[in-house]
Design a protein around this motif. Structure first.
Motif, PDB file in Angstrom:
ATOM      1  N   GLN A 280      -9.481   5.705   1.191  1.00 16.74           N
ATOM      2  CA  GLN A 280     -10.903   5.944   0.934  1.00 16.74           C
ATOM      3  C   GLN A 280     -11.175   7.432   0.724  1.00 16.74           C
ATOM      4  O   GLN A 280     -11.931   7.817  -0.172  1.00 16.74           O
ATOM      5  CB  GLN A 280     -11.755   5.415   2.096  1.00 16.74           C
ATOM      6  N   ALA A 281     -10.562   8.294   1.538  1.00 17.50           N
ATOM      7  CA  ALA A 281     -10.736   9.740   1.384  1.00 17.50           C
ATOM      8  C   ALA A 281     -10.187  10.201   0.033  1.00 17.50           C
ATOM      9  O   ALA A 281     -10.793  11.048  -0.636  1.00 17.50           O
ATOM     10  CB  ALA A 281     -10.040  10.484   2.530  1.00 17.50           C
ATOM     11  N   THR A 282      -9.059   9.643  -0.370  1.00 19.51           N
ATOM     12  CA  THR A 282      -8.470   9.989  -1.666  1.00 19.51           C
ATOM     13  C   THR A 282      -9.409   9.612  -2.798  1.00 19.51           C
ATOM     14  O   THR A 282      -9.670  10.417  -3.699  1.00 19.51           O
ATOM     15  CB  THR A 282      -7.104   9.297  -1.841  1.00 19.51           C
ATOM     16  N   ALA A 283      -9.937   8.390  -2.757  1.00 22.44           N
ATOM     17  CA  ALA A 283     -10.861   7.937  -3.800  1.00 22.44           C
ATOM     18  C   ALA A 283     -12.104   8.832  -3.842  1.00 22.44           C
ATOM     19  O   ALA A 283     -12.577   9.194  -4.933  1.00 22.44           O
ATOM     20  CB  ALA A 283     -11.248   6.476  -3.568  1.00 22.44           C
ATOM     21  N   ALA A 284     -12.618   9.224  -2.680  1.00 24.99           N
ATOM     22  CA  ALA A 284     -13.806  10.086  -2.628  1.00 24.99           C
ATOM     23  C   ALA A 284     -13.502  11.469  -3.206  1.00 24.99           C
ATOM     24  O   ALA A 284     -14.299  12.023  -3.977  1.00 24.99           O
ATOM     25  CB  ALA A 284     -14.311  10.203  -1.195  1.00 24.99           C
ATOM     26  N   GLN A 285     -12.337  12.037  -2.846  1.00 23.67           N
ATOM     27  CA  GLN A 285     -11.991  13.361  -3.364  1.00 23.67           C
ATOM     28  C   GLN A 285     -11.721  13.310  -4.869  1.00 23.67           C
ATOM     29  O   GLN A 285     -12.086  14.245  -5.597  1.00 23.67           O
ATOM     30  CB  GLN A 285     -10.809  13.952  -2.593  1.00 23.67           C
ATOM     31  N   LEU A 286     -11.114  12.244  -5.350  1.00 30.68           N
ATOM     32  CA  LEU A 286     -10.907  12.103  -6.795  1.00 30.68           C
ATOM     33  C   LEU A 286     -12.250  11.973  -7.517  1.00 30.68           C
ATOM     34  O   LEU A 286     -12.438  12.550  -8.589  1.00 30.68           O
ATOM     35  CB  LEU A 286     -10.010  10.902  -7.095  1.00 30.68           C
ATOM     36  N   SER A 287     -13.182  11.247  -6.931  1.00 24.94           N
ATOM     37  CA  SER A 287     -14.513  11.125  -7.516  1.00 24.94           C
ATOM     38  C   SER A 287     -15.180  12.501  -7.615  1.00 24.94           C
ATOM     39  O   SER A 287     -15.773  12.850  -8.645  1.00 24.94           O
ATOM     40  CB  SER A 287     -15.358  10.168  -6.673  1.00 24.94           C
ATOM     41  N   ASP A 288     -15.060  13.297  -6.554  1.00 28.04           N
ATOM     42  CA  ASP A 288     -15.608  14.660  -6.577  1.00 28.04           C
ATOM     43  C   ASP A 288     -14.913  15.506  -7.641  1.00 28.04           C
ATOM     44  O   ASP A 288     -15.551  16.300  -8.335  1.00 28.04           O
ATOM     45  CB  ASP A 288     -15.445  15.336  -5.212  1.00 28.04           C
ATOM     46  N   TYR A 289     -13.619  15.353  -7.769  1.00 25.95           N
ATOM     47  CA  TYR A 289     -12.853  16.087  -8.782  1.00 25.95           C
ATOM     48  C   TYR A 289     -13.372  15.755 -10.177  1.00 25.95           C
ATOM     49  O   TYR A 289     -13.664  16.655 -10.976  1.00 25.95           O
ATOM     50  CB  TYR A 289     -11.365  15.739  -8.644  1.00 25.95           C
ATOM     51  N   PHE A 290     -13.484  14.478 -10.487  1.00 27.42           N
ATOM     52  CA  PHE A 290     -13.933  14.080 -11.818  1.00 27.42           C
ATOM     53  C   PHE A 290     -15.385  14.464 -12.081  1.00 27.42           C
ATOM     54  O   PHE A 290     -15.779  14.635 -13.234  1.00 27.42           O
ATOM     55  CB  PHE A 290     -13.713  12.578 -12.044  1.00 27.42           C
TER      56      PHE A 290
ATOM     57  N   GLY B 118     -16.533  17.301 -11.170  1.00 26.34           N
ATOM     58  CA  GLY B 118     -16.536  18.755 -11.254  1.00 26.34           C
ATOM     59  C   GLY B 118     -16.908  19.456  -9.956  1.00 26.34           C
ATOM     60  O   GLY B 118     -17.187  20.656  -9.956  1.00 26.34           O
ATOM     61  N   ARG B 119     -16.880  18.747  -8.832  1.00 31.38           N
ATOM     62  CA  ARG B 119     -17.248  19.331  -7.539  1.00 31.38           C
ATOM     63  C   ARG B 119     -16.046  19.753  -6.705  1.00 31.38           C
ATOM     64  O   ARG B 119     -16.216  20.271  -5.605  1.00 31.38           O
ATOM     65  CB  ARG B 119     -18.087  18.330  -6.732  1.00 31.38           C
ATOM     66  N   ARG B 120     -14.843  19.541  -7.215  1.00 34.51           N
ATOM     67  CA  ARG B 120     -13.640  19.840  -6.427  1.00 34.51           C
ATOM     68  C   ARG B 120     -12.491  20.154  -7.382  1.00 34.51           C
ATOM     69  O   ARG B 120     -12.323  19.487  -8.393  1.00 34.51           O
ATOM     70  CB  ARG B 120     -13.293  18.630  -5.568  1.00 34.51           C
ATOM     71  N   THR B 121     -11.703  21.184  -7.031  1.00 35.25           N
ATOM     72  CA  THR B 121     -10.470  21.462  -7.776  1.00 35.25           C
ATOM     73  C   THR B 121      -9.265  21.490  -6.846  1.00 35.25           C
ATOM     74  O   THR B 121      -8.135  21.487  -7.302  1.00 35.25           O
ATOM     75  CB  THR B 121     -10.545  22.806  -8.524  1.00 35.25           C
TER      76      THR B 121
ATOM     77  N   ALA C 145      -6.108  25.459 -10.355  1.00 39.56           N
ATOM     78  CA  ALA C 145      -6.912  24.860 -11.421  1.00 39.56           C
ATOM     79  C   ALA C 145      -7.335  25.942 -12.409  1.00 39.56           C
ATOM     80  O   ALA C 145      -7.621  27.075 -12.017  1.00 39.56           O
ATOM     81  CB  ALA C 145      -8.136  24.171 -10.837  1.00 39.56           C
ATOM     82  N   GLY C 146      -7.373  25.582 -13.689  1.00 42.44           N
ATOM     83  CA  GLY C 146      -7.764  26.526 -14.726  1.00 42.44           C
ATOM     84  C   GLY C 146      -6.628  27.406 -15.203  1.00 42.44           C
ATOM     85  O   GLY C 146      -6.799  28.211 -16.112  1.00 42.44           O
ATOM     86  N   THR C 147      -5.451  27.265 -14.556  1.00 43.67           N
ATOM     87  CA  THR C 147      -4.279  28.038 -14.954  1.00 43.67           C
ATOM     88  C   THR C 147      -3.161  27.064 -15.288  1.00 43.67           C
ATOM     89  O   THR C 147      -3.311  25.853 -15.127  1.00 43.67           O
ATOM     90  CB  THR C 147      -3.809  28.990 -13.837  1.00 43.67           C
TER      91      THR C 147
ATOM     92  N   ALA D   2      -7.574  16.003 -21.095  1.00 42.00           N
ATOM     93  CA  ALA D   2      -8.862  15.791 -20.416  1.00 42.00           C
ATOM     94  C   ALA D   2      -8.876  16.438 -19.029  1.00 42.00           C
ATOM     95  O   ALA D   2      -9.880  17.046 -18.632  1.00 42.00           O
ATOM     96  CB  ALA D   2      -9.168  14.294 -20.318  1.00 42.00           C
ATOM     97  N   LEU D   3      -7.773  16.323 -18.286  1.00 43.53           N
ATOM     98  CA  LEU D   3      -7.703  16.933 -16.952  1.00 43.53           C
ATOM     99  C   LEU D   3      -7.777  18.454 -17.053  1.00 43.53           C
ATOM    100  O   LEU D   3      -8.503  19.102 -16.277  1.00 43.53           O
ATOM    101  CB  LEU D   3      -6.413  16.513 -16.245  1.00 43.53           C
ATOM    102  N   LEU D   4      -7.058  19.037 -17.994  1.00 43.70           N
ATOM    103  CA  LEU D   4      -7.091  20.489 -18.166  1.00 43.70           C
ATOM    104  C   LEU D   4      -8.481  20.959 -18.586  1.00 43.70           C
ATOM    105  O   LEU D   4      -8.989  21.972 -18.079  1.00 43.70           O
ATOM    106  CB  LEU D   4      -6.032  20.924 -19.183  1.00 43.70           C
ATOM    107  N   GLN D   5      -9.119  20.232 -19.486  1.00 42.58           N
ATOM    108  CA  GLN D   5     -10.476  20.594 -19.911  1.00 42.58           C
ATOM    109  C   GLN D   5     -11.462  20.482 -18.752  1.00 42.58           C
ATOM    110  O   GLN D   5     -12.328  21.347 -18.587  1.00 42.58           O
ATOM    111  CB  GLN D   5     -10.913  19.736 -21.094  1.00 42.58           C
ATOM    112  N   LEU D   6     -11.326  19.450 -17.943  1.00 46.62           N
ATOM    113  CA  LEU D   6     -12.184  19.278 -16.776  1.00 46.62           C
ATOM    114  C   LEU D   6     -12.075  20.488 -15.839  1.00 46.62           C
ATOM    115  O   LEU D   6     -13.071  20.917 -15.251  1.00 46.62           O
ATOM    116  CB  LEU D   6     -11.793  17.998 -16.023  1.00 46.62           C
ATOM    117  N   GLU D   7     -10.884  21.051 -15.748  1.00 43.70           N
ATOM    118  CA  GLU D   7     -10.649  22.193 -14.865  1.00 43.70           C
ATOM    119  C   GLU D   7     -10.982  23.528 -15.526  1.00 43.70           C
ATOM    120  O   GLU D   7     -10.789  24.589 -14.940  1.00 43.70           O
ATOM    121  CB  GLU D   7      -9.179  22.207 -14.423  1.00 43.70           C
TER     122      GLU D   7
END
Length: 165
Positions: free
Chosen positions: A54-64, A66-69, A96-98, A155-160
Motif C-alpha cells: 500500500q505504501a509503495t502504491a501511494a508513493q508511486l501515485s505521488d511520483y506520477f 509530480g509530488r515525489r522524486t 531525478a532530472g539527471t 515518459a518517466l524522464l520527462q516526468l522528472e
C-alpha cells in the motif's frame, strides 16, 4: 521466504508490486521484459492490504502526480547476484532530472571495463521506477534499452524534468 503481491494502476500501464518480509522486491510494468518468472509467481500470495505494498502504491501515485522524486521504502534486492545488487545500488544514487551513461555507471562502480555487464544488470532491475534504471542513457545521451519499453522510459524522464534532446 514469503512473497506478497498486488497490482496497481499507473498512467503508463498497470504495475505488479511484490514484497518479501525484508522489503519491496519487485515493480514491473504489464508486459515488461525480464518480469518475474512464472514458477516464482505461482507461490506468491495476493495481498492488496499489505502495508508495504500500500505504501509503495501511494508513493508511486505521488511520483506520477509530480509530488515525489525520491522513494522512502525498504528494498529487498537479494534475488540478484552480488554484481547485480551492486549495480542496482548504484542506480539509487542517480538523482531525478539527471542521468548516467552505462560507462559512467560502470566507472562509478569501479568496473570500467564491465560496461556490457552493467548494462545487462540494469536491464534485469526488478524494481522499476523506484530503483531508477530509466536514468541510464547511451553514451551520447540517447534513449537505449528499457525493459518496460522506450516510450515509458521517455515518459518517466520527462516526468522528472530531464532535458531530453
Amino acid at each position: 521466504m514469503s512473497t506478497f503481491t498486488t497490482r496497481t494502476a499507473s498512467p503508463l500501464g498497470e504495475l505488479t508490486l511484490a514484497c518479501s518480509d525484508r522489503g519491496l522486491c519487485g515493480v514491473w510494468f504489464e508486459g515488461q521484459r525480464h518480469g518475474p518468472e512464472a514458477q516464482l509467481v505461482q507461490g506468491w500470495q495476493s495481498a492488496p492490504d499489505h502495508p508495504l505494498l500500500q505504501a509503495t502504491a501511494a508513493q508511486l501515485s505521488d511520483y506520477f502526480a509530480g509530488r515525489r522524486t525520491v522513494f522512502d521504502l525498504p528494498l529487498d534486492l537479494s534475488r540478484g547476484t552480488a554484481f547485480q545488487q551492486s549495480v542496482w545500488q548504484g542506480l539509487l544514487a542517480i538523482a531525478a532530472g539527471t542521468h548516467h551513461s552505462y560507462g559512467q555507471l560502470a566507472a562509478r562502480l569501479n568496473k570500467p571495463l564491465a560496461v556490457r555487464a552493467v548494462g545487462a544488470a540494469v536491464g534485469r532491475n526488478p524494481v522499476s521506477i523506484i530503483v531508477p534504471c530509466h536514468r541510464v542513457l547511451g553514451s551520447t545521451g540517447q534513449l537505449t534499452g528499457y525493459a518496460g519499453g522506450l516510450e515509458r522510459k521517455r515518459a518517466l524522464l520527462q516526468l522528472e524534468g530531464h532535458p531530453l534532446s
